[in-house]
Design an enzyme around this catalytic site. Sequence first.
Site, mmCIF file in Angstrom:
data_model
loop_
_atom_site.group_PDB
_atom_site.id
_atom_site.type_symbol
_atom_site.label_atom_id
_atom_site.label_comp_id
_atom_site.label_asym_id
_atom_site.label_seq_id
_atom_site.Cartn_x
_atom_site.Cartn_y
_atom_site.Cartn_z
ATOM 1 N N TYR A 1 -15.365 -4.432 7.301
ATOM 2 C CA TYR A 1 -14.024 -3.933 7.632
ATOM 3 C C TYR A 1 -13.515 -4.535 8.939
ATOM 4 O O TYR A 1 -12.404 -5.090 8.999
ATOM 5 C CB TYR A 1 -14.079 -2.418 7.728
ATOM 6 C CG TYR A 1 -12.760 -1.777 8.099
ATOM 7 C CD1 TYR A 1 -11.663 -1.872 7.248
ATOM 8 C CD2 TYR A 1 -12.621 -1.067 9.290
ATOM 9 C CE1 TYR A 1 -10.451 -1.277 7.579
ATOM 10 C CE2 TYR A 1 -11.418 -0.468 9.624
ATOM 11 C CZ TYR A 1 -10.336 -0.575 8.763
ATOM 12 O OH TYR A 1 -9.141 0.013 9.102
ATOM 13 N N GLY B 1 0.828 -1.214 0.000
ATOM 14 C CA GLY B 1 0.000 0.000 0.000
ATOM 15 C C GLY B 1 0.853 1.250 0.000
ATOM 16 O O GLY B 1 0.553 2.218 0.697
#
Length: 261
Positions: free
Chosen positions: A179, A35
Amino acid sequence: MNGLQLLERLLYPNRMSDSKRLLKATRSRVIVITGATSGIGKQLAFELSDLPVTLILTGRNAEELLSFKARNECEETKIHIHVADLRDPEQLEGFTSFLCEFTDGIDYFINNAGLSIHRPVLSSLDRAHDFERTMAINYFAPVKILLRILPLLIKRKGHIINVSTINVLLSPMKHWAAYQASKAAFDTWLRSAAPELKEQGVSVSTIYLSLVRTPMIKPTKAYAKMPAMSTEQAAHEILRLMYTRKRLATPWWLFWKGGIR
């Protein structure tokens, strides 16, 4: 200075990492960051790019990776980039194979890539893919990467740093099922594996961050008026873990003992 800024200063005081200790811990080390093209990962890569290290960066944005390498690579700082969407099984396999080419070993694996979804379960009845996507990047990707590179981490007595969320430590909240479940899954996996890894000389740290102003939170409009850390602050807390090797880090106001202090 407005009320929001004052609250942010109280909740998230600026704490720079110790440059001398960081240099000692990272000199000539091989550091993997997932990321790395946005938010915390991008800022972390930037902070490390001034050091004599080898950075292995992955993300979905090819232009960002190429630009970062062109701007920051020098004789002392080697930068290797690999464009991949780690939710895609073939691209994930390509990235793990790329990592396995570093046969001398890996010193740090910083699991930063993630996906956040804020949606009620009753609005997800025909969106099972939301749960598949969050599990793919927040759970299966780091597990599969680590299963491939553990021998390389063991070889260098390496360090795994998981960038997680304080939601994992709190009671589950509505609208965050996809999530929270996926982040909690990897948190549990890593904590379960940590004793085994310690026996092999591999350290494991998890940083439980609260709200950070990254592109990932922009779709949730309510966050614009809530106090949040900057990406620079979050990056420096991760840098501190690289030389302290503390087992966990949390905001000071979450846990008086064991928190970021």
